[in-house]
Design an enzyme around this catalytic site. Structure first.
Site, short mmCIF file in Angstrom:
data_model
loop_
_atom_site.label_atom_id
_atom_site.label_comp_id
_atom_site.label_asym_id
_atom_site.label_seq_id
_atom_site.Cartn_x
_atom_site.Cartn_y
_atom_site.Cartn_z
N ASP A 1 0.88 -1.20 0.10
CA ASP A 1 0.04 -0.06 0.02
C ASP A 1 0.91 1.19 -0.04
OD1 ASP A 1 -1.54 2.24 0.47
OD2 ASP A 1 -2.79 0.76 2.01
N GLU B 1 -6.90 5.91 -6.49
CA GLU B 1 -8.48 5.70 -6.84
C GLU B 1 -8.63 6.36 -7.77
OE1 GLU B 1 -10.22 3.64 -5.38
OE2 GLU B 1 -9.15 2.65 -3.76
N THR C 1 -4.24 14.01 -14.24
CA THR C 1 -5.60 14.01 -15.11
C THR C 1 -5.73 15.42 -15.33
OG1 THR C 1 -7.60 13.57 -14.94
CG2 THR C 1 -6.85 13.86 -12.78
N ASP C 2 -6.62 15.78 -16.45
CA ASP C 2 -6.69 17.03 -17.06
C ASP C 2 -8.07 17.15 -16.19
OD1 ASP C 2 -8.89 15.19 -18.00
OD2 ASP C 2 -8.46 15.89 -19.96
N GLU C 3 -8.50 16.58 -15.09
CA GLU C 3 -9.86 16.80 -14.43
C GLU C 3 -9.53 17.88 -13.37
OE1 GLU C 3 -12.41 13.44 -13.51
OE2 GLU C 3 -11.69 12.35 -15.53
N SER D 1 -8.96 15.53 -5.17
CA SER D 1 -7.94 14.68 -4.28
C SER D 1 -6.78 14.69 -5.37
CB SER D 1 -8.36 13.34 -3.95
OG SER D 1 -8.53 12.46 -5.26
N LYS D 2 -6.90 14.79 -6.73
CA LYS D 2 -5.64 14.47 -7.84
C LYS D 2 -4.98 16.10 -7.89
CE LYS D 2 -4.35 11.61 -10.18
NZ LYS D 2 -3.28 10.61 -9.89
N PRO E 1 -24.07 13.50 -10.47
CA PRO E 1 -24.13 14.76 -9.64
C PRO E 1 -22.85 15.42 -10.11
CG PRO E 1 -24.50 12.76 -8.23
CD PRO E 1 -24.17 12.18 -9.50
P1 NAD Z 1 -6.79 1.98 -12.29
O1 NAD Z 1 -7.92 2.33 -11.07
O2 NAD Z 1 -7.05 1.18 -13.37
O3 NAD Z 1 -5.59 1.44 -11.51
C1 NAD Z 1 -5.09 2.06 -10.24
C2 NAD Z 1 -3.93 0.82 -9.79
O4 NAD Z 1 -3.64 1.59 -8.32
C3 NAD Z 1 -4.44 -0.25 -9.25
O5 NAD Z 1 -3.91 -1.42 -9.57
C4 NAD Z 1 -4.86 -0.33 -7.63
O6 NAD Z 1 -4.61 -1.71 -7.35
C5 NAD Z 1 -3.84 0.47 -7.20
N1 NAD Z 1 -3.95 1.12 -6.17
C6 NAD Z 1 -4.71 1.88 -5.63
N2 NAD Z 1 -4.55 2.23 -4.36
C7 NAD Z 1 -3.50 1.81 -4.07
C8 NAD Z 1 -2.65 2.05 -2.83
N3 NAD Z 1 -3.13 2.60 -1.71
N4 NAD Z 1 -1.57 1.53 -2.70
C9 NAD Z 1 -0.77 0.83 -3.87
N5 NAD Z 1 -1.58 0.62 -4.98
C10 NAD Z 1 -2.89 1.17 -5.25
O7 NAD Z 1 -6.42 3.64 -12.61
P2 NAD Z 1 -5.78 4.34 -14.11
O8 NAD Z 1 -6.84 4.34 -14.91
O9 NAD Z 1 -4.71 3.15 -14.53
O10 NAD Z 1 -5.09 5.48 -13.61
C11 NAD Z 1 -3.70 5.37 -13.26
C12 NAD Z 1 -3.25 7.01 -12.86
O11 NAD Z 1 -3.61 7.49 -14.15
C13 NAD Z 1 -4.03 7.39 -11.86
O12 NAD Z 1 -3.31 8.15 -10.84
C14 NAD Z 1 -5.06 8.29 -12.47
O13 NAD Z 1 -5.53 9.58 -11.74
C15 NAD Z 1 -4.37 8.78 -13.68
N6 NAD Z 1 -5.01 8.82 -14.93
C16 NAD Z 1 -6.02 8.17 -15.51
C17 NAD Z 1 -6.79 8.44 -16.62
C18 NAD Z 1 -7.79 7.61 -16.93
O14 NAD Z 1 -8.44 7.91 -18.09
N7 NAD Z 1 -7.86 6.22 -16.65
C19 NAD Z 1 -6.43 9.68 -17.33
C20 NAD Z 1 -5.31 10.65 -16.74
C21 NAD Z 1 -4.81 10.30 -15.49
P1 TYD Z 2 -15.76 7.85 -17.24
O1 TYD Z 2 -15.38 6.54 -17.99
O2 TYD Z 2 -16.23 7.63 -15.71
O3 TYD Z 2 -14.66 8.69 -16.86
P2 TYD Z 2 -14.58 10.48 -16.29
O4 TYD Z 2 -15.72 10.41 -15.62
O5 TYD Z 2 -13.46 10.18 -15.67
O6 TYD Z 2 -14.51 11.20 -17.56
O7 TYD Z 2 -16.89 8.55 -17.74
C1 TYD Z 2 -16.81 9.05 -18.84
C2 TYD Z 2 -18.12 9.80 -19.65
O8 TYD Z 2 -19.16 8.93 -19.61
C3 TYD Z 2 -18.59 10.85 -18.34
O9 TYD Z 2 -18.91 12.02 -18.82
C4 TYD Z 2 -19.53 10.15 -17.49
C5 TYD Z 2 -20.13 9.27 -18.67
N1 TYD Z 2 -20.78 7.93 -18.43
C6 TYD Z 2 -22.12 7.58 -18.80
O10 TYD Z 2 -22.77 8.49 -19.58
N2 TYD Z 2 -22.55 6.28 -18.33
C7 TYD Z 2 -21.72 5.46 -17.55
O11 TYD Z 2 -22.31 4.13 -17.15
C8 TYD Z 2 -20.54 5.69 -17.18
C9 TYD Z 2 -19.38 4.90 -16.40
C10 TYD Z 2 -19.93 6.98 -17.45
#
Ligand code: NAD
Ligand code: TYD
Length: 353
Positions: A60, A85, A135-137, A163-164, A293
């Protein structure tokens, strides 16, 4: 000189893509550190099972002694910090885990990285980088026009993005105050193989195949800027190998699509690749449900800086990347069926009821 790269969150969607890429396309020594939460899967690392340059440690990132011991033993040149997360809907239902992992966990990683960096000398100290994958969020929500640039003011609106944003601020503070060589990338929505089926694209593919309704939040006119995960991974490598310490790089695919547009394309691809038995289009399963929301309207990235400074650009278009993704989910049912059975069955999350 081959790098030693510690990947946190390497059993997740993007982290595992980075590990698989580094194992096949570089000569780096790779250590994955992951807690294996609901979102982590060792099956995403199956392609690197028994790989001579890869090891896995279950830990962790909030557990300081475990993190310190892992770093002291592995002695990384690069920490690619992806553990987090990551799902907005889950952050609405339960923000506590996001505060712990994304804030306390990033703080724990930074303190351990700082001690490690201070213990280094000469070329090893010069080489070290702490790369935070974000993230861009963090920039909030755009109206119909405009793009996020690296200097856009932070305006996070969900517990996840807040949080990010907080973790980005911690990383910059450790760079500014202690001189830790940090890098931050802020990336748009990723998609591709091994994507956990709570996120829009894999969830819609799986619900199509199950004959279930496709839940589109609100009017479906929210816009996301989609990037194929392997393009993201190449951007990460460019940044931790050649990026300037202290800098931020935006990463995005220049692929703005409404959610309805995404779902329609998935339906059309599946109509061609795996037609419904009754001959109808999967579009018949589309349905509109209550909005998320605080749903951010539009995200869109200006990725000029990383293109100009590091020569990165995406290789996949949205059409080519989505076709590859749909094919992967058809060919790898075992990976996602195990998740549906054991961890997440596709139910609606984040309704704030
Ligand atoms: P994911 O949820 O698929 O994977 C997260 C991983 O982190 C998992 O393997 C989980 O087991 C591990 N993890 C969670 N809590 C942990 C902890 N306390 N200690 C150790 N390991 C832990 O996420 P992802 O989509 O692969 O995203 C990876 C990173 O990229 C994140 O930081 C996310 O904010 C960032 N990101 C994601 C996206 C996207 O579109 N998915 C876009 C931009 C940035
Ligand atoms: P998501 O994949 O959760 O990524 P993020 O919220 O980080 O952008 O969602 C992408 C977009 O899709 C977002 O505008 C929410 C929407 N969405 C739905 O319309 N239905 C769904 O079941 C989910 C999971 C997301």
């Amino acid at each position: 000189m081959s790098l030693r790269i510690l990947v946190t969150g390497g059993a997740g969607f993007i982290g595992s893509a980075l590990v698989r890429h580094l194992a096949s396309e570089s000569d780096a020594a790779i250590l994955t550190l992951d807690k294996l939460t609901y979102a982590g899967s060792l099956t995403s690392l199956a392609p690197v099972d028994n790989h001579p340059r890869h090891r896995f440690v279950r830990a962790d990132i909030c557990d300081a002694p475990a993190v310190r011991a892992t770093i002291a033993e592995f002695r990384p040149d690069v920490i690619a910090h992806l553990a987090a997360e990551s799902h907005v809907d889950r952050s609405i239902d339960g923000p506590g885990a996001f505060i712990q992992t994304n804030l306390v966990g990033t703080y724990t990683m930074l303190q351990a990285a700082l001690d490690h960096w201070r213990s280094l000398e000469g070329a090893a100290k010069e080489r070290f980088r702490f790369h935070h994958i974000s993230t861009d969020e963090v920039f909030g929500s755009l109206g119909p026009t405009g793009l996020f640039v690296e200097t856009t003011a932070y305006d996070p609106r969900s517990p996840y993005s807040a949080s990010k944003a907080g973790s980005d601020h911690l990383v910059r503070a450790w760079g500014h105050t202690y001189g830790l060589p940090v890098l931050i990338t802020n990336c748009s929505n990723n998609y591709g193989p091994y994507h956990f089926p709570e996120k829009l694209i894999p969830l819609m593919i799986i619900k199509c195949l199950a004959g279930e309704k496709l839940p589109i939040y609100g009017k479906g006119d929210n816009v996301r800027d989609w990037l194929y995960v392997e393009d993201h991974v190449r951007a990460l490598r460019a940044v931790f190998e050649r990026g300037r310490p202290g800098e931020t790089y935006n990463v995005g695919g220049c692929n703005e699509v409404t959610n309805i547009g995404v779902v329609e394309r998935i339906c059309d691809l599946l109509d061609a690749m795996a037609p419904r038995a009754d001959g109808a289009s999967y579009r018949a399963q589309m349905s509109f449900v209550a909005d998320r929301p605080g749903h951010d309207k539009r995200y869109a990235i200006d990725a000029t800086k990383i293109g100009r400074e590091l020569g990165w650009r995406p290789l996949e278009t949205f059409d080519s990347g989505l076709a590859r993704t749909v094919r992967w989910y058809l060919d790898n049912r075992g990976w996602w069926e195990a998740i549906l059975k054991q961890r997440y069955a596709g139910e609606r999350l984040g309704v704030n009821a």
